[in-house]
Design a protein around this motif. Structure first.
Motif, PDB file in Angstrom:
ATOM      1  N   ALA A  71      22.011  30.558   1.576  1.00 16.65           N
ATOM      2  CA  ALA A  71      23.010  29.694   0.945  1.00 16.65           C
ATOM      3  C   ALA A  71      22.385  28.306   0.774  1.00 16.65           C
ATOM      4  CB  ALA A  71      24.240  29.605   1.830  1.00 16.65           C
ATOM      5  N   SER A  72      22.796  27.579  -0.263  1.00 17.42           N
ATOM      6  CA  SER A  72      22.198  26.258  -0.531  1.00 17.42           C
ATOM      7  C   SER A  72      22.337  25.324   0.671  1.00 17.42           C
ATOM      8  CB  SER A  72      22.865  25.613  -1.739  1.00 17.42           C
ATOM      9  OG  SER A  72      22.686  26.439  -2.850  1.00 17.42           O
ATOM     10  N   GLN A  73      23.447  25.481   1.384  1.00 16.50           N
ATOM     11  CA  GLN A  73      23.699  24.595   2.530  1.00 16.50           C
ATOM     12  C   GLN A  73      22.902  25.024   3.764  1.00 16.50           C
ATOM     13  OE1 GLN A  73      27.953  23.835   2.626  1.00 16.50           O
ATOM     14  NE2 GLN A  73      27.760  22.658   4.505  1.00 16.50           N
ATOM     15  N   GLY A  74      22.313  26.224   3.689  1.00 12.95           N
ATOM     16  CA  GLY A  74      21.541  26.749   4.825  1.00 12.95           C
ATOM     17  C   GLY A  74      22.224  27.971   5.423  1.00 12.95           C
ATOM     18  N   ILE A  75      21.492  28.721   6.241  1.00 17.37           N
ATOM     19  CA  ILE A  75      22.022  29.942   6.873  1.00 17.37           C
ATOM     20  C   ILE A  75      23.205  29.575   7.778  1.00 17.37           C
ATOM     21  CG2 ILE A  75      21.449  31.787   8.525  1.00 17.37           C
ATOM     22  CD1 ILE A  75      18.558  31.662   7.419  1.00 17.37           C
TER      23      ILE A  75
END
Length: 442
Positions: A71-75
């Protein structure tokens, strides 16, 4: 082909711990290795606690592989671990994984937040207040975004302290030509190595609240605190303790990274930012902006997870992990003291206590004859000094003019990362060079 009076170039110009010979933290590398090559999960050579973390990270990856986009925000599970870490660090202050964004090192997070904050034109163009001396990432990002750099000076006579009266002077002067909206703080300081005390942080938060400034807290050196009586306080924790009027209103982004601390894992480009009190619509724009770069390196996200989720008492890797971590930090504390003491014995060099981070930023006296010669070469005097130091000793440091300094004062920044024996040699060589330089130009 010219014979040099030295056998190697010592790169004391950059905080790159592993390049300077620091050994990686075993547990961190084990988990990343397991994530990278999951076949090793069956190997008896790896401890169970490392396998457990690797499995958890891999379950959060598409197709159970580090090779997939996250995900763009991180795992998600790593953002949850970051939130738990912040809560532990700050003594129970709540942290929401939804406010956590994993980044490509801290630099990526800082540049992204600045991008979203900069707007307007002419006198309404966003002004960004940065400390002088500063880490040049800030001036570079501000320049790239065509924002307005607003300098506030740290107080060298007072161990590089941050004075709110200086913030006020800087802000009021800047209002004549821009719209100052952002205040950056680096704590512990780079290049200056100071650690802000609680009172100072409270004053800064109150100032930001009063002036409606967005606070950027660069806290990548939070594990690097060495001086007796100094302690790292996060801006988030102090903000929370100041009560709801502050905690619900001051916009704050704080940053951390795998590159510094005791880990020194610069190459993984792992980092995170926590952003609080961001307006929901702006938060939407931030996620959109992050989506453009798809996601931060997933191996860097895995490395960040180990920084925030290390072995705990009772786990089999705990004793080795603590031993390695303390060894690195104790070593750095020793080197900080050694550097400060040795510089202060040299006539014409003054070095403030290195309370934290991993650099010395001594003030150097440069005689007027050397200043004239530097001018004839169209060079800043401290750049001239650093080039001479490099040519004569092979030691590479960064002139203070690269970070900003008060008019008429000269400095250089040097990392304290080389092994103790090599650091002693470096300091001796700098001392001998400086004395010769003074003799030549006095």
């Amino acid at each position: 082909g010219i014979k040099k009076p030295f056998t190697e170039v010592i790169k004391a110009n950059i905080g790159d711990a592993h390049a300077m010979g620091q050994r990686p933290i075993t547990f961190l590398r084990q988990v990343v290795a397991l994530c990278t090559y999951p076949n090793l999960l069956d190997s008896p050579s790896f401890p169970e606690d490392a396998k457990k973390r690797a499995r958890r990270i891999l379950q959060g990856c598409g197709g159970n592989s580090l090779g997939s986009y996250s995900a763009s925000q991180g795992i998600n599970c790593i953002r949850e671990d970051v939130a738990s870490y912040i809560e532990r660090r700050d003594g129970g202050v709540p942290a929401d994984p939804d406010n956590i964004y994993l980044t490509t090192g801290a630099s990526d997070g800082i540049a992204t937040i600045l991008k979203i904050l900069v707007s307007g034109g002419g006198k309404s163009r966003t002004g960004v207040m940065i400390p002088i001396p500063q880490y040049p990432l800030y001036s570079a990002a501000i320049s790239e975004l065509d924002a307005i750099q607003v300098n506030y000076y740290l107080d060298e006579e007072n161990c590089w302290a941050l004075d709110v009266n200086e913030l006020r002077r800087s802000l009021n002067e800047a209002k004549a030509y821009c719209n100052p909206k952002v205040l950056c703080i680096i704590n512990p300081g780079n290049p200056t190595g100071q650690v802000q005390n609680r009172k100072c942080i409270e004053d800064v938060i109150h100032f930001a609240w009063e002036e409606k400034l967005f606070l950027l807290a660069d806290e990548v050196y939070q594990d690097n605190v060495y001086s007796e009586g100094c302690q790292f306080h996060s801006f988030k924790k102090i903000l929370y303790e100041m009560g709801p009027e502050y905690y619900n209103n001051v916009e704050l982004a704080s940053f951390h990274s795998t590159s510094k601390g005791y880990m020194g894992e610069c190459g993984y480009r792992g980092g995170y930012m926590e952003v609080i009190n961001l307006h929901p619509e702006i938060k939407g724009q931030l996620v959109k902006l992050l989506s453009v770069r798809l996601c931060p390196p997933v191996s860097g996200q895995a490395a960040m997870d180990i920084v925030v989720n290390p072995p705990v008492p009772g786990e089999e890797s705990y004793s080795q992990f603590i031993k390695e971590k303390e060894s690195v930090l104790n070593n750095l504390a020793k080197k900080a003291k050694l550097t400060e003491d040795m510089f202060n014995k040299v006539p014409g060099i003054h070095c403030n206590p290195l309370q934290g981070a991993m650099y010395a930023f001594p003030r150097i006296f440069i005689p007027s004859k050397a200043i004239e010669e530097a001018k004839s070469h169209k060079m800043a005097p401290d750049m001239f000094y650093c080039m001479k130091l490099l040519e004569e000793t092979g030691i590479c440091v960064v002139p203070g003019s690269g970070f900003g300094q008060r008019e008429g004062s000269y400095h250089f920044r040097m990392t304290i990362l080389p092994p103790v024996e090599k650091l002693k040699i470096v300091l001796e060589k700098v001392k001998d060079f400086h004395i010769k330089f003074l003799e030549k130009y006095a």
